[in-house]
Scaffold this motif. Structure first.
Motif, short mmCIF file in Angstrom:
data_model
loop_
_atom_site.label_atom_id
_atom_site.label_comp_id
_atom_site.label_asym_id
_atom_site.label_seq_id
_atom_site.Cartn_x
_atom_site.Cartn_y
_atom_site.Cartn_z
N PRO A 231 0.85 -1.19 0.00
CA PRO A 231 0.00 0.00 0.00
C PRO A 231 0.90 1.25 0.00
O PRO A 231 1.97 1.23 0.59
CB PRO A 231 -0.79 -0.12 1.31
N PHE A 232 0.46 2.29 -0.68
CA PHE A 232 1.27 3.50 -0.72
C PHE A 232 0.39 4.72 -0.89
O PHE A 232 -0.77 4.62 -1.26
CB PHE A 232 2.31 3.41 -1.83
N ARG A 233 0.95 5.90 -0.59
CA ARG A 233 0.27 7.17 -0.78
C ARG A 233 1.03 7.96 -1.84
O ARG A 233 2.26 8.02 -1.82
CB ARG A 233 0.22 7.96 0.52
N VAL A 234 0.27 8.54 -2.73
CA VAL A 234 0.84 9.25 -3.87
C VAL A 234 0.85 10.75 -3.58
O VAL A 234 -0.12 11.28 -3.06
CB VAL A 234 0.00 8.97 -5.13
N PRO A 235 1.95 11.44 -3.94
CA PRO A 235 1.95 12.90 -3.79
C PRO A 235 1.05 13.55 -4.85
O PRO A 235 0.47 12.86 -5.68
CB PRO A 235 3.41 13.27 -4.01
N LYS A 236 0.96 14.86 -4.83
CA LYS A 236 0.16 15.58 -5.83
C LYS A 236 0.63 15.20 -7.23
O LYS A 236 1.80 14.90 -7.45
CB LYS A 236 0.28 17.08 -5.62
N ASP B 283 5.19 -8.53 -13.63
CA ASP B 283 4.19 -7.49 -13.76
C ASP B 283 4.05 -6.71 -12.46
O ASP B 283 4.30 -7.23 -11.37
CB ASP B 283 2.84 -8.11 -14.13
N ALA B 284 3.65 -5.46 -12.59
CA ALA B 284 3.30 -4.61 -11.46
C ALA B 284 1.96 -3.98 -11.81
O ALA B 284 1.79 -3.41 -12.88
CB ALA B 284 4.36 -3.54 -11.24
N VAL B 285 1.00 -4.13 -10.89
CA VAL B 285 -0.37 -3.69 -11.16
C VAL B 285 -0.82 -2.74 -10.06
O VAL B 285 -0.57 -3.00 -8.87
CB VAL B 285 -1.32 -4.91 -11.21
N LEU B 286 -1.49 -1.68 -10.46
CA LEU B 286 -2.04 -0.73 -9.51
C LEU B 286 -3.43 -1.21 -9.09
O LEU B 286 -4.28 -1.50 -9.93
CB LEU B 286 -2.13 0.66 -10.15
N ASP B 287 -3.64 -1.34 -7.79
CA ASP B 287 -4.92 -1.76 -7.24
C ASP B 287 -5.45 -0.66 -6.33
O ASP B 287 -4.68 0.14 -5.81
CB ASP B 287 -4.77 -3.03 -6.39
N TYR B 288 -6.75 -0.65 -6.14
CA TYR B 288 -7.37 0.27 -5.20
C TYR B 288 -8.31 -0.52 -4.30
O TYR B 288 -9.13 -1.28 -4.78
CB TYR B 288 -8.20 1.35 -5.91
N GLU B 289 -8.14 -0.35 -3.00
CA GLU B 289 -9.06 -0.94 -2.04
C GLU B 289 -9.51 0.17 -1.10
O GLU B 289 -8.68 0.81 -0.46
CB GLU B 289 -8.38 -2.06 -1.26
N ASN B 290 -10.81 0.42 -1.06
CA ASN B 290 -11.36 1.51 -0.25
C ASN B 290 -10.69 2.84 -0.59
O ASN B 290 -10.31 3.60 0.29
CB ASN B 290 -11.23 1.21 1.24
N SER B 291 -10.50 3.08 -1.87
CA SER B 291 -9.87 4.32 -2.38
C SER B 291 -8.42 4.47 -1.96
O SER B 291 -7.87 5.56 -2.01
CB SER B 291 -10.67 5.55 -1.95
N PRO C 243 -4.58 3.31 -2.79
CA PRO C 243 -3.82 2.61 -3.81
C PRO C 243 -2.80 1.63 -3.23
O PRO C 243 -2.28 1.81 -2.12
CB PRO C 243 -3.09 3.75 -4.55
N SER C 244 -2.54 0.59 -3.99
CA SER C 244 -1.47 -0.35 -3.66
C SER C 244 -0.90 -0.89 -4.98
O SER C 244 -1.56 -0.84 -6.02
CB SER C 244 -1.98 -1.50 -2.80
N GLY D 179 8.65 9.74 -4.58
CA GLY D 179 7.99 10.70 -3.70
C GLY D 179 6.76 10.15 -3.01
O GLY D 179 5.99 10.89 -2.40
N CYS D 180 6.55 8.84 -3.09
CA CYS D 180 5.39 8.20 -2.46
C CYS D 180 5.78 7.69 -1.07
O CYS D 180 6.94 7.44 -0.80
CB CYS D 180 4.91 7.04 -3.31
N LYS D 181 4.78 7.53 -0.24
CA LYS D 181 4.98 6.97 1.09
C LYS D 181 4.36 5.58 1.12
O LYS D 181 3.27 5.37 0.58
CB LYS D 181 4.36 7.86 2.15
N ILE D 182 5.06 4.65 1.75
CA ILE D 182 4.57 3.28 1.84
C ILE D 182 3.76 3.12 3.12
O ILE D 182 4.20 3.52 4.20
CB ILE D 182 5.76 2.29 1.81
N GLY D 183 2.57 2.56 2.98
CA GLY D 183 1.68 2.37 4.12
C GLY D 183 2.34 1.56 5.23
O GLY D 183 2.97 0.54 4.98
#
Length: 120
Positions: free
Chosen positions: A29-34, A66-74, A76-77, A113-117
């Protein structure tokens, strides 16, 4: 007596424990900057390239990772998947390979520039 549905009888079943390959997979899980959308696209492309050339995966990849972008409860991971040659990679080999790749991918996510959950 339980009689299975005909579609169940006709369905091919693949027992992955009997295959020759090993699956390396993890989700971060990670958070994306602007500017998130462009950052995510670039990040996925970078991680895919990184996996193809990662020293720990050299000579043991069965197919393109492969690397895939997923969303769970809005939220991202990124899910990473790589199929490894089971004739070369034993179950005991899998943990150190996964650790190497995981740390490398985490570094790439942070560099974007992302933060890892769960991590500061």
């Amino acid at each position: 007596v339980i009689i299975p549905n005909q579609s169940v009888v006709d369905t091919d079943t693949v027992n992955l424990s009997l295959t020759q390959n090993r699956m390396l997979t993890f989700t971060l899980p990670f958070r994306v900057p602007k500017g998130g959308t462009d950052t995510c696209r670039q990040l996925l492309a970078t991680i895919k390239t990184q996996l193809k050339t990662h020293p720990a995966l050299e000579g043991i990849l069965v197919e393109e990772p492969d690397a895939v972008l997923d969303y769970e409860n809005s939220k991202p991971s990124i899910t990473v998947e790589a199929v490894l040659d089971g004739q070369v990679v034993s179950d005991d080999d899998l943990a150190p390979i996964k650790s190497d790749v995981l740390i490398s991918v985490m570094d790439t996510i942070r560099a974007a520039g992302c933060k890892i959950g769960g991590l500061t």
